[in-house]
Scaffold this motif. Structure first.
Motif, short mmCIF file in Angstrom:
data_model
loop_
_atom_site.label_atom_id
_atom_site.label_comp_id
_atom_site.label_asym_id
_atom_site.label_seq_id
_atom_site.Cartn_x
_atom_site.Cartn_y
_atom_site.Cartn_z
N GLY A 82 23.72 19.14 24.94
CA GLY A 82 22.37 18.73 25.32
C GLY A 82 22.17 17.23 25.20
O GLY A 82 21.62 16.59 26.10
N GLY A 83 22.63 16.68 24.11
CA GLY A 83 22.49 15.24 23.89
C GLY A 83 23.26 14.44 24.93
O GLY A 83 22.78 13.41 25.43
N PRO A 132 11.62 13.35 25.92
CA PRO A 132 13.08 13.25 26.05
C PRO A 132 13.87 13.90 24.92
O PRO A 132 15.06 14.17 25.07
CB PRO A 132 13.32 11.74 26.07
CG PRO A 132 12.14 11.15 25.38
CD PRO A 132 10.99 12.04 25.70
N THR A 133 13.18 14.14 23.77
CA THR A 133 13.90 14.78 22.66
C THR A 133 13.45 16.23 22.46
O THR A 133 13.89 16.89 21.52
CB THR A 133 13.65 14.00 21.34
OG1 THR A 133 12.24 13.97 21.11
CG2 THR A 133 14.17 12.58 21.42
N GLY A 134 12.60 16.70 23.36
CA GLY A 134 11.99 18.02 23.20
C GLY A 134 12.97 19.18 23.18
O GLY A 134 12.70 20.21 22.57
N ARG A 140 17.75 12.03 17.31
CA ARG A 140 17.85 10.70 16.70
C ARG A 140 18.78 9.79 17.53
O ARG A 140 18.52 8.61 17.71
CB ARG A 140 18.36 10.81 15.26
CG ARG A 140 17.24 11.03 14.25
CD ARG A 140 17.72 10.76 12.82
NE ARG A 140 18.78 11.67 12.40
CZ ARG A 140 18.57 12.89 11.89
NH1 ARG A 140 17.33 13.34 11.74
NH2 ARG A 140 19.58 13.65 11.52
N GLU A 141 19.85 10.39 18.05
CA GLU A 141 20.80 9.61 18.87
C GLU A 141 20.08 9.09 20.13
O GLU A 141 20.29 7.94 20.54
CB GLU A 141 21.97 10.49 19.30
CG GLU A 141 22.95 10.81 18.17
CD GLU A 141 24.01 11.82 18.62
OE1 GLU A 141 24.60 12.45 17.74
OE2 GLU A 141 24.20 11.97 19.84
N PHE A 156 17.17 4.68 23.05
CA PHE A 156 15.93 4.07 23.56
C PHE A 156 15.66 2.73 22.86
O PHE A 156 15.22 1.77 23.48
CB PHE A 156 14.75 5.03 23.36
CG PHE A 156 14.60 6.07 24.44
CD1 PHE A 156 15.59 6.24 25.40
CD2 PHE A 156 13.49 6.87 24.52
CE1 PHE A 156 15.47 7.19 26.41
CE2 PHE A 156 13.35 7.83 25.52
CZ PHE A 156 14.35 7.99 26.46
N ARG A 157 15.92 2.73 21.53
CA ARG A 157 15.72 1.49 20.75
C ARG A 157 16.61 0.39 21.31
O ARG A 157 16.19 -0.75 21.49
CB ARG A 157 16.08 1.78 19.28
CG ARG A 157 15.50 0.78 18.30
CD ARG A 157 15.96 1.08 16.88
NE ARG A 157 15.85 2.49 16.54
CZ ARG A 157 16.81 3.25 15.99
NH1 ARG A 157 17.97 2.71 15.70
NH2 ARG A 157 16.62 4.51 15.72
N ARG A 158 17.82 0.77 21.65
CA ARG A 158 18.77 -0.21 22.19
C ARG A 158 18.33 -0.70 23.58
O ARG A 158 18.42 -1.89 23.90
CB ARG A 158 20.15 0.45 22.26
CG ARG A 158 21.26 -0.52 22.50
CD ARG A 158 22.59 0.14 22.21
NE ARG A 158 23.59 -0.34 23.15
CZ ARG A 158 24.52 0.40 23.69
NH1 ARG A 158 24.58 1.69 23.41
NH2 ARG A 158 25.40 -0.12 24.51
N LEU A 159 17.84 0.27 24.38
CA LEU A 159 17.35 -0.10 25.71
C LEU A 159 16.19 -1.10 25.58
O LEU A 159 16.13 -2.09 26.32
CB LEU A 159 16.85 1.15 26.46
CG LEU A 159 17.91 2.06 27.06
CD1 LEU A 159 17.28 3.38 27.53
CD2 LEU A 159 18.58 1.37 28.24
#
Lengths: 277, 223
Positions: free
Chosen positions: B147-148, B171-173, B181-182, B187-190
């Motif tokens: 899934g990830g 997006p994490t649903g 978390r990954e 997203f944090r990196r984006l």
């Protein structure tokens, strides 16, 4: 004419070795009769007209396999061929011939030959094999039309089935199509992709169908040829049939795909997604 | 700062069994370039409806949405589709990758529609898959991915045409906590790399990472 063989449906056939020294006539018997009676080339038997008359010793000069004829597929009687003069004498009616087949040399025009014989041979009526086949094949024409009707109904039913299948298949992918529209894939691209997919499915289905038809046709022919001991072809799969079937399948598949795709792409993406009515 | 997304006085009313339901009531939202906006709220608060309007998937009953100054309401369907292709990236809760295509082909899909040359889109797909950490999975089909991994391919696909804004709906649903978390780390990196993000979510972890949190209730922005 002595070399000409005439057909006859007579015949009593009885082994008669004692007549070996009498004036014997040469006859040809068909393979089926040879197998059923154990006769072989050189065997002698006696023959007579079913209407009575003298018996004649006859020697089996040849064993023949008559050309396969669908009109006689269920016949029980056996076929024996005589020289025309011997047959006339045996029947006691030397001037009477009901039917005779004339085999022309290759390259001779049947109509010219018929016209020539019509002018010179009084009392005969001559027919070409094509005309004879047409006049004596009414049953087969009816059967053929019946088969054509079944084929048309089958194709129509298959087309409707194919259409329903395609609609269901495409409809099951509403969310995929919605997603494609969301990410900016145009209606045209989605339509073409679905159409191509339908075309591929139709083409693969067509190839499989032709393969199944070829196998089934071979099985039907093998079964009936063995059952009736004939070389007749019961199921005929021609190149024309194959090409027509493949083209028809492709056209129907593309048509069904186009209809299914159009139904889908004309809807707004959110309706496809199931979030708006 | 450039305003990437400008939504003003959005209302969205739906006809439902003979009556009218108002999903959005006068919502306005501006998103600047490089911002990371989280839209949160309970079910039925109108956050997903807002996202469909922001992404040009639906048109408002009143109000306007503009992406980089282009008003979505004024665009015909074909131009709106093109705008989504060129300027908006979408990430869905259930990934929605095409199962018959490999990860690389799924990423290449929007570029193919854009008319990018095969070599160039192959190189870009490889670059994006490496960015999301799936360089070694490019030849795998979605059924062969977790899934990830599927969500990461979906993110790579959303970035394919270098969109002005990335819209993500839960997006994490569909992911477990660790995999979620990954994705949030991605997203944090984006965001750190300058991507403009709008994320609709129930996931409270997003609120702690986003540069701005928009809270919705009953079709209105409450905070």
């Amino acid at each position: 004419m002595l070399r000409r063989l005439a057909s006859c449906v007579v015949l009593i056939t009885v082994l008669w070795p004692g007549h070996a020294k009498a004036q014997r006539i040469g006859i040809a018997i068909e393979q089926r009769l040879a197998e059923a009676s154990g006769l072989a080339v050189g065997d002698t038997l006696s023959v007579a007209s079913p209407n009575g008359g003298p018996r004649r010793p006859a020697v089996v000069a040849a064993i023949i396999e008559p050309r396969a004829d669908p009109a006689t597929i269920l016949r029980k009687e056996y076929r024996v061929r005589f020289h025309l003069a011997d047959l006339a004498e045996l029947l006691g009616q030397p001037d009477r011939i009901d039917r005779a087949a004339i085999l022309l040399q290759p390259g001779v025009d049947p109509d010219s030959a018929r016209a020539l014989l019509d002018r010179t041979a009084f009392g005969y009526e001559l027919h070409g094999t094509a005309a004879l086949a047409a006049s004596s094949s009414t049953t087969f024409l009816v059967v053929s039309r019946f088969h054509r009707a079944i084929a048309i109904i089958s194709v129509l039913a298959s087309a409707i089935f194919l259409l329903c299948l395609m609609l269901l298949k495409v409809d099951a992918r509403r969310q995929d199509v919605a997603m494609l529209r969301f990410i900016g894939i145009s209606r045209r691209t989605v339509f073409i992709a679905l159409l191509l997919e339908a075309g591929v499915i139709a083409a693969v289905g067509g190839v499989l169908g032709i393969g199944i038809a070829a196998l089934t046709s071979a099985a039907v022919n093998a079964f009936y040829q063995q059952t009736f001991a004939t070389t007749l072809i019961f199921s005929l799969l021609t190149w024309r049939t194959i090409v027509e079937a493949a083209l028809l399948g492709l056209v129907l598949g593309l048509g069904a795909g186009a209809l299914a795709a159009w139904r889908l792409v004309r809807l707004p993406p959110l309706v496809l997604w199931g979030r708006a009515g | 700062m450039t305003i990437v997304l400008d939504a003003r006085d959005l209302e969205r009313r739906h006809a439902l069994e003979g009556s009218e339901v108002t999903a959005l009531r006068g919502v306005s939202l501006q998103v600047e370039e490089g911002e990371y906006v989280a839209i949160v709220g309970p079910s039925g608060s109108g956050k997903s409806t807002l996202l469909t309007l922001l992404g040009g998937l639906d048109l408002p009953s009143s109000g306007s949405v503009a992406i980089l100054g282009a008003s979505l309401s004024a665009l015909p369907d074909r131009a709106l589709t093109r705008l989504r292709l060129e300027r908006i990236g979408f990430v869905f809760q259930r990934f929605h990758l095409l199962p018959v295509l490999t990860a690389r082909e799924n990423v290449e899909l929007p570029m193919a529609e854009m008319g990018v040359a095969p070599d160039a889109r192959r190189a870009r797909a490889a670059e994006l898959l490496a960015y999301v950490g799936l360089a070694d999975r490019s030849g795998h089909r979605p059924t062969q991915l977790s899934g990830g991994e599927m969500q990461r391919v979906a993110i790579a696909r959303a970035l394919a045409n270098r969109p002005a804004i990335l819209l993500a709906d839960e997006p994490t649903g569909e992911l477990d906590a660790a995999t979620g978390r990954e994705i949030l780390a991605l997203f944090r990196r984006l965001h750190a790399d300058g991507t403009t993000l709008v994320v609709v979510t129930h996931d409270e972890r997003v609120t702690s990472e986003a540069s701005r949190v928009v809270r919705m209730l009953d079709g209105r922005i409450v905070d």
